[in-house]
Design a protein around this motif. Structure first.
Motif, PDB file in Angstrom:
ATOM      1  N   GLY A  78       0.781  -1.223   0.000  1.00  0.00           N
ATOM      2  CA  GLY A  78       0.000   0.000   0.000  1.00  0.00           C
ATOM      3  C   GLY A  78       0.813   1.274   0.000  1.00  0.00           C
ATOM      4  N   PHE A  79       0.099   2.397   0.077  1.00  0.00           N
ATOM      5  CA  PHE A  79       0.744   3.708   0.022  1.00  0.00           C
ATOM      6  C   PHE A  79      -0.217   4.768   0.557  1.00  0.00           C
ATOM      7  N   ILE A  80       0.330   5.959   0.783  1.00  0.00           N
ATOM      8  CA  ILE A  80      -0.468   7.138   1.110  1.00  0.00           C
ATOM      9  C   ILE A  80      -0.207   8.164   0.021  1.00  0.00           C
ATOM     10  N   ARG A  81      -1.289   8.725  -0.500  1.00  0.00           N
ATOM     11  CA  ARG A  81      -1.188   9.663  -1.617  1.00  0.00           C
ATOM     12  C   ARG A  81      -1.820  11.003  -1.252  1.00  0.00           C
ATOM     13  N   VAL A  82      -1.178  12.059  -1.674  1.00  0.00           N
ATOM     14  CA  VAL A  82      -1.726  13.398  -1.454  1.00  0.00           C
ATOM     15  C   VAL A  82      -1.911  14.068  -2.821  1.00  0.00           C
ATOM     16  N   VAL A  83      -3.082  14.698  -2.996  1.00  0.00           N
ATOM     17  CA  VAL A  83      -3.394  15.448  -4.215  1.00  0.00           C
ATOM     18  C   VAL A  83      -3.358  16.933  -3.864  1.00  0.00           C
ATOM     19  N   TRP A  84      -2.573  17.693  -4.591  1.00  0.00           N
ATOM     20  CA  TRP A  84      -2.358  19.083  -4.219  1.00  0.00           C
ATOM     21  C   TRP A  84      -2.385  20.011  -5.439  1.00  0.00           C
ATOM     22  N   ARG A  85      -2.741  21.263  -5.181  1.00  0.00           N
ATOM     23  CA  ARG A  85      -2.840  22.270  -6.237  1.00  0.00           C
ATOM     24  C   ARG A  85      -1.480  22.919  -6.453  1.00  0.00           C
ATOM     25  N   GLU A  86      -1.058  22.955  -7.701  1.00  0.00           N
ATOM     26  CA  GLU A  86       0.274  23.479  -8.013  1.00  0.00           C
ATOM     27  C   GLU A  86       0.442  24.955  -7.640  1.00  0.00           C
ATOM     28  N   SER A  87      -0.602  25.734  -7.814  1.00  0.00           N
ATOM     29  CA  SER A  87      -0.475  27.186  -7.647  1.00  0.00           C
ATOM     30  C   SER A  87      -0.170  27.605  -6.220  1.00  0.00           C
ATOM     31  N   ASP A  88      -0.752  26.904  -5.234  1.00  0.00           N
ATOM     32  CA  ASP A  88      -0.565  27.317  -3.829  1.00  0.00           C
ATOM     33  C   ASP A  88      -0.260  26.161  -2.885  1.00  0.00           C
ATOM     34  N   HIS A  89      -0.078  24.958  -3.440  1.00  0.00           N
ATOM     35  CA  HIS A  89       0.250  23.767  -2.640  1.00  0.00           C
ATOM     36  C   HIS A  89      -0.880  23.346  -1.680  1.00  0.00           C
ATOM     37  N   ALA A  90      -2.119  23.830  -1.925  1.00  0.00           N
ATOM     38  CA  ALA A  90      -3.248  23.433  -1.079  1.00  0.00           C
ATOM     39  C   ALA A  90      -3.551  21.947  -1.276  1.00  0.00           C
ATOM     40  N   VAL A  91      -3.768  21.246  -0.180  1.00  0.00           N
ATOM     41  CA  VAL A  91      -4.090  19.815  -0.237  1.00  0.00           C
ATOM     42  C   VAL A  91      -5.589  19.667  -0.497  1.00  0.00           C
ATOM     43  N   LEU A  92      -5.927  19.045  -1.630  1.00  0.00           N
ATOM     44  CA  LEU A  92      -7.330  18.896  -2.024  1.00  0.00           C
ATOM     45  C   LEU A  92      -7.842  17.471  -1.881  1.00  0.00           C
TER      46      LEU A  92
END
Length: 452
Positions: free
Chosen positions: A381-395
């Motif tokens: 398994g793994f842990i994944r984070v999805v983030w916005r390039e412009s401000d690094h906000a975690v979505l």
């Protein structure tokens, strides 16, 4: 019992309904809640709680049965399971929680009325109990009647054809079990029975199991099913059951019992919802940001309002509706709702998926690089984070791994609080824990992962 009046009437005492009743009572609203079954609804009585009890028992049994095959130097005699005793233990947990929910509603001042509810009009509900009928008139009404398993016309429930409710009540293990439907309910229960020594075959009409989840998350689950000896037939359609065999368009499958888990439908029939002419979204009640239906004063929460059919979503909606009826300035504005699949390994999804939002990227940290996962012999398994390039906000945050469900609150909190990669990366995470994988995924996104 004489006819009754109240400020707020709730139809259904499941997670959404009973939380709504408790919060309404706390806010001083004269509240009545009606249900023909014990408080707690499907989740507590025949769903979430009982299934997790069976999953735990199966995991303990399997752990002992396979102890000698591992590297820990532990050996044990072949275990046996008294399923009737296991079910009795599970029923005891349900009973305790039933009593707890009843006590909490009573403490809050909400009145529980046992019986089957049916709308007479937008303000009046008839409740049938023990052949007698009373009427309850309310200023505001909440529909929280939940959902029921979908039944296939060629595999009607009864006898050897089981719903999830029936499967959780078995007191004797079948030799073989065919699971029709490779979604989370079918795989959770199918995995549990496989660990108890039952020959399990999963029949899924789609091209892969857990088709609503992305492939990266489901791959470790598929690999584990294979290791457990579970046969998975994808792109296969069940057709009939006869002579101890489930017939499919890909051939017959040996099956002493057949578990049908092809979805759930809103439980609105029989309570008069159609007579109110409410606006629907397909079979579901359409609601606004306050969970109010198209008829003023009629609210709907939980499974009757559609996906995601999750107990914690219903609870949050119930709490919000109670506060709205009490005059508080609240509305439904949740940025993320976590969903957990209690398979082996577990899957958690929260917020946006990779590619779902324009201008985002994703970063993963594999649990095989995590010390705690190694010491527990569960490195998949793994842990994944999805983030916005412009401000690094975690979505969005997703994970697959052993017991990652316990990290779901941290995932949701990070998104609700508007965390950036830097916020999580700079937060000290306890070592050694699997939660370090979240920090590492964020550090990897920032270009300076420490342990990979």
């Amino acid at each position: 019992m004489p006819d009754l009046k109240c400020k707020l009437l709730i139809i259904g005492a499941g997670p959404g309904g009973y939380v709504c009743a408790i919060r309404a009572g706390q806010l001083g609203l004269d509240t009545i809640i009606v249900d023909e079954s014990a408080p707690g609804g499907t989740c507590l009585n025949v769903g979430c709680i009982p299934s997790k009890a069976l999953i735990h028992a199966a995991e303990e049994f399997h752990r002992i049965a396979t102890a000698g095959q591992g590297p820990l130097g532990i050996s044990a005699a072949a275990p046996e399971i008294d399923l009737a005793r296991t079910v009795a233990w599970k029923d005891g947990i349900v009973s305790r929680l039933n009593s707890g929910v009843s006590g909490l509603m009573k403490k809050a001042g909400a009145r529980f009325v046992a019986g089957r509810a049916r709308f007479l009009d937008g303000k009046t509900v008839a409740v049938t109990q023990a052949g007698e009928e009373i009427q309850i008139r309310a200023e505001q009404i909440v529909i929280a009647s939940g959902s029921a398993p979908v039944e296939l016309p060629f595999l009607p429930f009864g006898g050897d054809i089981l719903s999830s409710t029936d499967a959780l009540a078995l007191t004797k293990l079948p030799q073989s079990l065919a699971v029709v439907g490779g979604g989370y309910i079918g795989l959770e229960l199918g995995t549990a029975f496989a660990k108890l020594g039952v020959k399990v075959t999963v029949v899924e009409a789609e091209g892969r199991i857990l088709p609503t989840y992305d492939r990266a998350l489901t791959a470790p689950v598929a690999k584990r099913l294979e290791a457990l000896g579970v046969t998975v037939m994808t792109g296969a359609k069940a057709e009939a059951f006869a002579g101890g065999q489930l017939h499919t368009d890909q051939g017959a499958v040996e099956a002493e019992k057949v578990l049908v888990t092809v979805g759930r439908r809103p439980r609105t029939q029989g309570i008069g919802v159609e007579e109110l002419a409410l606006t629907l979204d397909g079979p579901f009640v359409r609601i606004d940001q306050h969970c109010q239906s198209s008829m003023r004063g009629i609210y709907a929460i939980g499974d009757v309002t559609g996906e995601p059919m999750l107990a914690h979503r219903a609870m949050a909606q119930g709490e919000m509706v109670a506060e709205h009826v009490a005059g508080h300035a609240v509305e439904w504005d949740k940025r993320a709702i976590p969903a957990v699949c209690f398979t082996d390994p577990e899957i958690v999804t929260c917020g946006a998926l990779p590619g779902e939002v324009e201008g985002t990227k994703s970063s993963e940290f594999p649990l095989m690089a995590n010390g705690r996962a190694m010491t527990c012999e569960r490195e998949e398994g793994f842990i994944r984070v999805v983030w916005r390039e412009s401000d690094h906000a975690v979505l969005g945050i997703q994970a697959v791994g052993a017991q990652v469900s316990e990290m779901s609150a941290a995932f949701t909190l990070a998104i609700e609080m508007g965390c950036c990669l830097e916020d999580i990366g700079a937060t000290i995470h306890a070592h050694p824990t699997q939660s370090e994988g979240l920090q590492e995924a964020c550090l990897r996104a920032l270009g300076h992962a420490l342990h990979i």
